[in-house]
Scaffold this motif. Structure first.
Motif, PDB file in Angstrom:
ATOM      1  N   SER A 134      20.989 -23.921   5.213  1.00 19.27           N
ATOM      2  CA  SER A 134      21.167 -25.280   4.690  1.00 19.27           C
ATOM      3  C   SER A 134      19.867 -26.060   4.811  1.00 19.27           C
ATOM      4  N   VAL A 135      19.704 -27.024   3.931  1.00 18.99           N
ATOM      5  CA  VAL A 135      18.561 -27.934   3.958  1.00 18.99           C
ATOM      6  C   VAL A 135      19.133 -29.341   3.965  1.00 18.99           C
ATOM      7  N   ASP A 136      18.574 -30.206   4.746  1.00 19.52           N
ATOM      8  CA  ASP A 136      19.104 -31.566   4.838  1.00 19.52           C
ATOM      9  C   ASP A 136      18.308 -32.569   4.003  1.00 19.52           C
ATOM     10  N   GLN A 137      18.979 -33.612   3.583  1.00 21.92           N
ATOM     11  CA  GLN A 137      18.310 -34.758   2.966  1.00 21.92           C
ATOM     12  C   GLN A 137      17.636 -35.526   4.094  1.00 21.92           C
ATOM     13  N   THR A 138      16.368 -35.853   3.936  1.00 27.39           N
ATOM     14  CA  THR A 138      15.643 -36.505   5.025  1.00 27.39           C
ATOM     15  C   THR A 138      15.222 -37.935   4.690  1.00 27.39           C
ATOM     16  N   GLY A 139      15.542 -38.383   3.488  1.00 29.65           N
ATOM     17  CA  GLY A 139      15.200 -39.757   3.126  1.00 29.65           C
ATOM     18  C   GLY A 139      16.304 -40.343   2.272  1.00 29.65           C
ATOM     19  N   VAL A 140      16.496 -41.638   2.371  1.00 22.32           N
ATOM     20  CA  VAL A 140      17.507 -42.295   1.535  1.00 22.32           C
ATOM     21  C   VAL A 140      16.849 -43.374   0.683  1.00 22.32           C
ATOM     22  N   ILE A 141      17.439 -43.580  -0.489  1.00 21.68           N
ATOM     23  CA  ILE A 141      16.933 -44.578  -1.417  1.00 21.68           C
ATOM     24  C   ILE A 141      17.981 -45.680  -1.536  1.00 21.68           C
ATOM     25  N   SER A 200      18.368 -54.548  11.721  1.00 17.14           N
ATOM     26  CA  SER A 200      19.681 -53.901  11.872  1.00 17.14           C
ATOM     27  C   SER A 200      20.050 -53.150  10.605  1.00 17.14           C
ATOM     28  N   HIS A 201      19.793 -53.785   9.467  1.00 15.12           N
ATOM     29  CA  HIS A 201      20.148 -53.157   8.192  1.00 15.12           C
ATOM     30  C   HIS A 201      19.354 -51.872   7.978  1.00 15.12           C
ATOM     31  N   VAL A 202      18.068 -51.941   8.216  1.00 13.61           N
ATOM     32  CA  VAL A 202      17.203 -50.764   8.035  1.00 13.61           C
ATOM     33  C   VAL A 202      17.585 -49.658   9.012  1.00 13.61           C
ATOM     34  N   ASP A 203      17.780 -50.032  10.267  1.00 15.58           N
ATOM     35  CA  ASP A 203      18.108 -49.020  11.276  1.00 15.58           C
ATOM     36  C   ASP A 203      19.442 -48.358  10.987  1.00 15.58           C
ATOM     37  N   ARG A 204      20.389 -49.132  10.506  1.00 11.93           N
ATOM     38  CA  ARG A 204      21.713 -48.577  10.217  1.00 11.93           C
ATOM     39  C   ARG A 204      21.636 -47.540   9.101  1.00 11.93           C
ATOM     40  N   LEU A 205      20.750 -47.760   8.145  1.00 13.34           N
ATOM     41  CA  LEU A 205      20.609 -46.809   7.042  1.00 13.34           C
ATOM     42  C   LEU A 205      20.020 -45.493   7.504  1.00 13.34           C
ATOM     43  N   THR A 206      19.245 -45.530   8.583  1.00 14.36           N
ATOM     44  CA  THR A 206      18.515 -44.325   8.973  1.00 14.36           C
ATOM     45  C   THR A 206      19.018 -43.689  10.256  1.00 14.36           C
ATOM     46  N   THR A 207      19.777 -44.442  11.053  1.00  9.35           N
ATOM     47  CA  THR A 207      20.132 -43.962  12.392  1.00  9.35           C
ATOM     48  C   THR A 207      20.914 -42.662  12.361  1.00  9.35           C
ATOM     49  N   LYS A 208      21.839 -42.580  11.416  1.00  7.13           N
ATOM     50  CA  LYS A 208      22.744 -41.442  11.408  1.00  7.13           C
ATOM     51  C   LYS A 208      22.009 -40.092  11.447  1.00  7.13           C
ATOM     52  N   ASP A 209      21.078 -39.932  10.533  1.00  7.48           N
ATOM     53  CA  ASP A 209      20.351 -38.667  10.520  1.00  7.48           C
ATOM     54  C   ASP A 209      18.850 -38.894  10.595  1.00  7.48           C
ATOM     55  N   ASN A 210      18.462 -40.047  11.143  1.00  4.62           N
ATOM     56  CA  ASN A 210      17.049 -40.339  11.372  1.00  4.62           C
ATOM     57  C   ASN A 210      16.201 -40.143  10.113  1.00  4.62           C
ATOM     58  N   MET A 211      16.560 -40.852   9.077  1.00  2.00           N
ATOM     59  CA  MET A 211      15.931 -40.628   7.780  1.00  2.00           C
ATOM     60  C   MET A 211      14.842 -41.640   7.461  1.00  2.00           C
ATOM     61  N   LEU A 234      10.451 -56.857   4.926  1.00  2.00           N
ATOM     62  CA  LEU A 234      10.849 -55.502   5.307  1.00  2.00           C
ATOM     63  C   LEU A 234       9.826 -54.880   6.258  1.00  2.00           C
ATOM     64  N   PRO A 235      10.306 -54.219   7.308  1.00  2.00           N
ATOM     65  CA  PRO A 235       9.371 -53.546   8.216  1.00  2.00           C
ATOM     66  C   PRO A 235       8.733 -52.346   7.523  1.00  2.00           C
ATOM     67  N   SER A 236       7.594 -51.885   8.030  1.00  2.00           N
ATOM     68  CA  SER A 236       6.921 -50.728   7.419  1.00  2.00           C
ATOM     69  C   SER A 236       7.443 -49.413   7.988  1.00  2.00           C
ATOM     70  N   GLU A 237       8.135 -49.524   9.138  1.00  2.00           N
ATOM     71  CA  GLU A 237       8.771 -48.323   9.637  1.00  2.00           C
ATOM     72  C   GLU A 237      10.031 -48.696  10.418  1.00  2.00           C
ATOM     73  N   THR A 238      10.909 -47.732  10.600  1.00  2.00           N
ATOM     74  CA  THR A 238      12.164 -47.979  11.310  1.00  2.00           C
ATOM     75  C   THR A 238      11.918 -47.921  12.816  1.00  2.00           C
ATOM     76  N   SER A 239      12.948 -48.291  13.579  1.00  2.00           N
ATOM     77  CA  SER A 239      12.824 -48.278  15.046  1.00  2.00           C
ATOM     78  C   SER A 239      12.534 -46.871  15.556  1.00  2.00           C
ATOM     79  N   SER A 240      12.962 -45.859  14.798  1.00  2.00           N
ATOM     80  CA  SER A 240      12.733 -44.485  15.249  1.00  2.00           C
ATOM     81  C   SER A 240      11.449 -43.905  14.663  1.00  2.00           C
ATOM     82  N   GLY A 241      10.646 -44.752  14.059  1.00  2.00           N
ATOM     83  CA  GLY A 241       9.342 -44.297  13.588  1.00  2.00           C
ATOM     84  C   GLY A 241       9.326 -43.646  12.222  1.00  2.00           C
TER      85      GLY A 241
END
Lengths: 418, 97
Positions: free
Chosen positions: A380-387, A288-299, A324-331
């Motif tokens: 515009s260019v989007d941020q595609t990863g979060v730290i 849930s934690h990992v997915d929540r970090l990435t779901t918004k913009d699929n990062m 920690l999983p190696s990838e998110t639910s969205s791959g």
């Protein structure tokens, strides 16, 4: 130059009769009415509909309404009564709350017991630092998030992590009152410097830190992760640099280690104890934690763990990061990096830190990107990863790492060596 | 002398940047831990040593535990979270003693 509101009146007026409490906003023709004889039911009414009541105006003339607070058996309106201007973002003013006050929604005399008074005093004291709002700019969302399409239902839209008074204004949202009556507030930090000189060009540097309202407790009371995947001290920090027609932004996160722990209240010599949960619960919370970090913009997501293997407590926690999983639910990618801050920085050689960051960015550059909006060329260019960075309490070491990392990002964004 | 030379060679934006990020750290530390950040970053090695002492004192003695519980409960009220079962009346009574 900062201005205070100590001597100015706000745009709210409050009127009361034995039957109703009425709130008027000077820039709106309808009124907010609380029916004191019907469980404080709230509705928007016209001026004509309240003419039958004998209303007394209250002395308080506040600036903004945060919502309705329930404490003991009382319902209280929470108003902003003093603020200070922090600066402007996109020409929209940002304010820091300095003082708040309560207006009871009741026809009886407001006589709270000493315990309730004690907590009301404490709540007021919280606002001495770190609460911000704007009447025009949405502080609760990052620049890139605001580009995304929002659902029509304001309740879904507002159920973001950083809207600190969301539950206070829930009654008003559900009653579908005009949003002009209430504001959205964040807790954290807002810093704006509008006179930055970047190689002769004027720029504005803004830092916004938004604390999550979930697991928002204090250090001793709130550690680790909960079953919904929220972690303690979870903060989204956004840095925005505006130069001419370009806006650069970068979002970075911090939070408590995503492990089920709590304070050891029976033994103060131990900084934490593990909370017993099943492996399924652990996996579900992390997911849930990992997915929540990435779901918004699929990062893509990158965890950087700064804890040390040479500190007993931290070494124990480090072992739990293997979940920690190696990838998110969205791959998307989910990667963990380690940087033993205490051990590596023992000689205070910050070149080691900078080298680590340079290497990290070099390796992961294409999976992170950095937000940029050019209004002149409409691109515009989007941020595609979060730290997401953590140490043990995710305070000091994390802040140093974040500051150093975001500086490197800034160099890339403005394409010059700073 | 070495430190002054280093500071002279830094980009002018760096002073602004460090100040803002330092304040960011202080604010977040105050809100979560109840004290300002004890680490400002580069060129202040003596604060690095102080940081470790501060954390260990806090942990060993559970400094300001009652004040922290009070602040924690006030936060929960502000957030309108469920506070049942936290035995806050008992906490309040203990503080009166």
């Amino acid at each position: 130059m900062k201005s205070t509101s100590d001597l100015t009146e706000g745009c709210f007026r409050i009127y009361q009769s034995p039957e109703v409490l009425v709130v008027k906003h000077l820039n709106y023709d309808k009124l907010l009415q609380f029916d004191l004889q019907n469980e404080n039911a709230v509705s928007e009414v016209t001026l004509d509909s309240i003419s039958k009541f004998i209303l007394t105006e209250q002395k308080l003339k506040p600036h903004a309404l945060l919502g309705v607070m329930k404490i003991d058996h009382w319902s209280l309106l929470l108003f902003v009564t003093a603020f200070e201007k922090v600066g402007s973002i996109e020409s929209k003013k940002i304010y820091s709350i300095k003082e708040v006050d309560f207006v009871p929604i009741t026809s009886e005399a407001f006589e709270p017991n000493s315990e309730t008074n004690y907590y009301l005093t404490g709540i007021k004291a919280l606002f001495n630092i770190g609460f911000y709002y704007s009447l025009e700019y949405d502080l609760t969302q990052s620049t890139q998030s605001k580009k995304s399409e929002k659902p029509d239902n304001p309740k879904l839209q507002e159920s973001l992590y950083y809207n600190f008074n969301y539950n206070l204004k829930l009654q008003l949202i559900e009653a579908k009152v005009n949003p002009i009556f209430y504001i959205s507030m964040i807790n954290g930090y807002v810093g704006i410097n509008e006179e930055v000189d970047l190689s002769g060009e004027k720029a504005t540097l803004t830092i916004i830190s938004r604390r999550s309202r979930f697991m928002a407790g204090t250090l001793f009371n709130c550690k680790g992760i909960d079953e919904q995947g929220n972690t303690a001290n979870f903060v989204e920090t956004e840095q925005i640099m505006k130069i001419g027609h370009k806006t650069f932004a970068f979002v970075i996160y911090r939070g408590s280690p995503p492990v089920f722990i709590s304070s050891n209240k029976k033994d103060f010599t131990k900084s934490f104890k593990f909370v017993e949960v099943s492996n399924e619960q652990k996996a579900s919370a992390i997911k849930s934690h990992v997915d929540r970090l990435t779901t918004k913009d699929n990062m893509n997501i990158f965890f950087i763990n700064l804890m040390s293997d040479n500190v007993t407590d931290e070494c124990v926690l480090n072992n739990h990061f293997q979940n920690l999983p190696s990838e998110t639910s969205s791959g998307k990618n989910c990667k963990l990096s380690r940087f033993d801050f205490n051990y590596t920085m023992e000689g205070n050689d910050f070149n080691i830190l900078h080298n680590y960051i340079s290497q990290f960015i070099k390796v992961n550059n294409s999976n992170i990107q950095y937000y940029c909006l050019d209004t002149k060329f409409k691109s515009s260019v989007d941020q595609t990863g979060v730290i997401r960075i953590n140490c043990f309490n995710s305070l000091d070491r994390t802040n140093v790492m974040q500051a150093a990392l975001v500086w490197k990002v800034l160099e890339i964004q403005v394409s010059i060596k700073l | 002398m070495e430190k002054k030379k280093q500071e002279k060679s830094l980009h002018p934006l760096m002073a602004v940047y460090k100040n803002m990020w330092g304040s960011n750290g202080d604010f977040l530390s105050l809100q979560y831990a109840g004290h300002i950040s004890d680490f400002e970053g580069e060129n202040i090695p003596e604060r690095e040593n102080a940081k470790g002492r501060f954390e260990s004192v806090n942990n060993i003695f559970g400094a300001n535990i009652f004040e922290e519980n009070y602040k924690n409960h006030c936060l929960k009220l502000l957030l309108q979270e469920d506070i049942r079962g936290n035995n806050i009346t008992l906490l309040y009574l203990l503080l009166l003693i």
